[in-house]
Design a protein around this motif. Sequence first.
Motif, short mmCIF file in Angstrom:
data_model
loop_
_atom_site.label_atom_id
_atom_site.label_comp_id
_atom_site.label_asym_id
_atom_site.label_seq_id
_atom_site.Cartn_x
_atom_site.Cartn_y
_atom_site.Cartn_z
N SER A 1 0.81 -1.08 -0.14
CA SER A 1 0.05 -0.13 -0.08
C SER A 1 0.79 1.07 -0.17
O SER A 1 0.61 2.24 -0.76
N PHE A 2 1.98 1.21 0.96
CA PHE A 2 2.69 2.29 0.69
C PHE A 2 3.52 2.55 -0.43
O PHE A 2 3.67 3.72 -0.93
N GLN B 1 3.05 6.01 -2.95
CA GLN B 1 3.99 6.91 -3.22
C GLN B 1 4.12 7.04 -4.82
O GLN B 1 4.37 7.88 -5.52
N LEU C 1 -4.21 3.56 1.28
CA LEU C 1 -3.66 4.11 2.44
C LEU C 1 -4.82 4.05 3.47
O LEU C 1 -4.78 3.74 4.65
N TRP D 1 -1.39 0.43 10.10
CA TRP D 1 -0.38 1.24 10.57
C TRP D 1 -0.80 2.54 11.43
O TRP D 1 -0.04 3.09 11.95
N TYR E 1 8.91 -1.78 7.54
CA TYR E 1 7.62 -0.99 7.01
C TYR E 1 7.70 0.32 7.72
O TYR E 1 8.03 0.62 8.79
N PRO E 2 6.88 1.39 7.04
CA PRO E 2 6.49 2.44 7.57
C PRO E 2 5.67 2.53 8.70
O PRO E 2 4.81 1.73 8.94
N VAL F 1 3.30 7.23 7.17
CA VAL F 1 2.25 7.07 6.24
C VAL F 1 1.20 8.33 6.30
O VAL F 1 0.84 8.69 5.29
N LEU G 1 2.74 10.99 3.95
CA LEU G 1 2.40 10.54 2.42
C LEU G 1 0.95 10.84 2.17
O LEU G 1 0.73 11.39 0.94
#
Length: 797
Positions: free
Chosen positions: A79-80, A84, A99, A106, A123-124, A129, A132
């Motif tokens: 998803s990230f 992006q 997201l 997240w 992972y973020p 997130v 972003l």
Amino acid sequence: MAPTSSAISGLLKQTIYYHLDNISYQNALFFAERLHAHDQRSPESAYLLALSHLRLGDLRSAYEISKSSGCRGAHLGCSFVFAQSCLDLDRYKDGIAALEKARPLWATKCSIGKHTTSGRSPYPDAAAVNCLLGKLYRGYDDKKRAVSCFEDALRANPFMWDAFTILCDMGVNVMVPNIFKLNDNFSRSFDHEPDATNPDSGGGPVDPLQRKTGIQGAGHDSDPFGGHRSTAFQDVSSNNMLFVDPGENDNSSRPVASHSRFGSNRHGTDSMETPTGSVPVPEAQAPRAAFPSEPPLAPSRRTRGAQAAEPAFLDAPPKMSYRLGARKREKAQDPMGDNSTEPPARGAALSQAITERKRTASGHPVQPRPNNSEEPRRSARLNVAPRTTSRANTTVNATGATATRELKKARPPISRIGRPGSSGATVGRVVSGNRKPLEENIMDVDEVPRAKESSAALALPPRQTESEQIKTEEGLRWILDFLKKIASGYRLSSQFQCQEALTAFSSLPRAHQDTPWVLARMAKAHYELANYADAERFFKRLRILAPTRLEDMEVYSTVLWQLRKTTDLSFLAHELIEMDWESPQAWCVMGNAFSLDSDHEQALQCFKRAIHLDPKFAYAYTLQGHEHVENEEYDKALVSYRRSIAADKRHYNAYYGIGKVYEKLGSYDKALSHYHAALVIHPTHAVLICCLGTVLHRQKQIVQALPYFVKAVELAPRAPEMRSKKAGALLATGQLEEAKRELMILRDVAPNNAQVHFLLAKLAKTLGDKRTAASGEIKNEIGGLEEDEGLDDSMMQ
């Protein structure tokens, strides 16, 4: 035996991360393709493949590969990467939906402080997130949700610098002290290492009591904005608070209220609060986690007994120090003995197992000693005379010298570390009757200081942990205090409070002032103040420190254009073009160089090239509009200016350009509205203020125009155009003495300005000085001057 599929996948993942960390993106892509082919159903393999494409700049491939799992929100990494890619491909709505669907994965993550030289979180987390997501909402032109996401990112991690700068660029008034301040959850994030077994676990399980404590603390110190949403943010452009009045900031201690998100109810996910720090660390884990590189603590007595029972020692040759086993058996039988950590039954069993392994020098098992209840305790035996003579003689008679020599040859040397219960030089192998009579006493007495050392070792790490935590907290506080200073300067410059911004940047340490980023901000502040000589000085220093920097070079070229330094501008243009042919900034510099030579067609071609390289380059559109105005192509100029505003809504130069076009076309109302829009963004720009006065003056509203001219002269006292406008308005309203005073100053500032002599002649005629008036009229007839001559356009390049 064939390897398992999971083993192959694990090794390939390690290889991919190795190449990603070492910037070997082509190698990472190669092995990511192998992993994806090996396990096509795993979203993890799709994530690594898409990430490799993203690192290589292949946005469309990253978009397509991560689309399947990313759109559904099934995998956070996919998803990230998908979002992006959507941001870079201008597919904002798809990235937002992805997201939002992945929000449960997240929303509660925080990995700041877990990235070290020996570990990281792959992972973020919520801060990354949210940042972003804010960029996607900004691209989707949803300012309110974008501000909310950036605010959440800064709540969770004040080090999310781009979230802060974007908020400032959007015109949001950010309360800097409320953001860059230390709170318990944020400082606690740096206290431990991530779980080695699960790099995405965020530090391991959490004790329920500790979690409760963390929740209670969130309402007090954990919220960097004082417990209210958006108390640190205010919209400057509309002069309205977006959320809650910041005056309530210091008096509130309630937890942050949850808020809705775009699409959250649609996807079935509840709105939830972004955590302001990491998950609290259990107290039992804190000392160990804070010192991952420290040696382990000294093992207790029970641990040594357990090591002695390991199967690895069963094959070892027999040992002669049978008394050690006897003492352990006696200690196990005495539950009140020193350092006793086991129940008596278990201790007796361990002692019996140890004794059964003991053998004499001839190889026969040692018979266990009877459990004599009258045997004195170890603490009592410390002062009892040893009874070792008869035992020593028995041992000598039973073994003999031959058996002893054979045993010495057969038995390999054993290190002290591998021998459980060894105590250095005081315990040795005895193969003859020369055993020292005080050996047993020495061994028993030696246990006491070793027990003290073990207790000291147990007590030392907490003190070290506390010291390290203090150092970490002090370091975080220093960084946050420094960020307050540099963030204050950036916020002030984004609001075009340039003089205050220069003061804030000047308060930074000298080493940080002499960095490219700070030098660029200070140079641009001087440029906004029309201090072109000072701006050039800062840009020259910037070029010395960072000769390959391309960012902000278009502003430097405008500074040289204003100073009419044709040679320096041409040299800069050729140098940047040779450095990077694909740089939009370099083509803007080249266009300014042609513009200074009055080659407007070539300048237009250069600006067109810059726009082709970066379609969101607002300044290139504005410069293109200026060139169309020079060619009197007003329709094309309006198109360029409007595209500039579409790329950057706070680009006040484009609003000024539209106003100037409408002023030339005689549409004064439209000109006033666009000048006013530019002035809202940059309220202290002297040229914009003077333009408003000029339009009013053209409409014969001289009294209303005069305050604008006065304000413009206050902001730019050495600008001859503005002072001449003020003098003309004073002359038209009959304020002759003030007009004369202004003209005398103007004659000293710009002695060769024809407009000055025209106004002096008009003033002399009004005062009855015919000789001076005639001279002025002659100059007027020769120069073809007009009283309502417009402001020089070059002031707004």
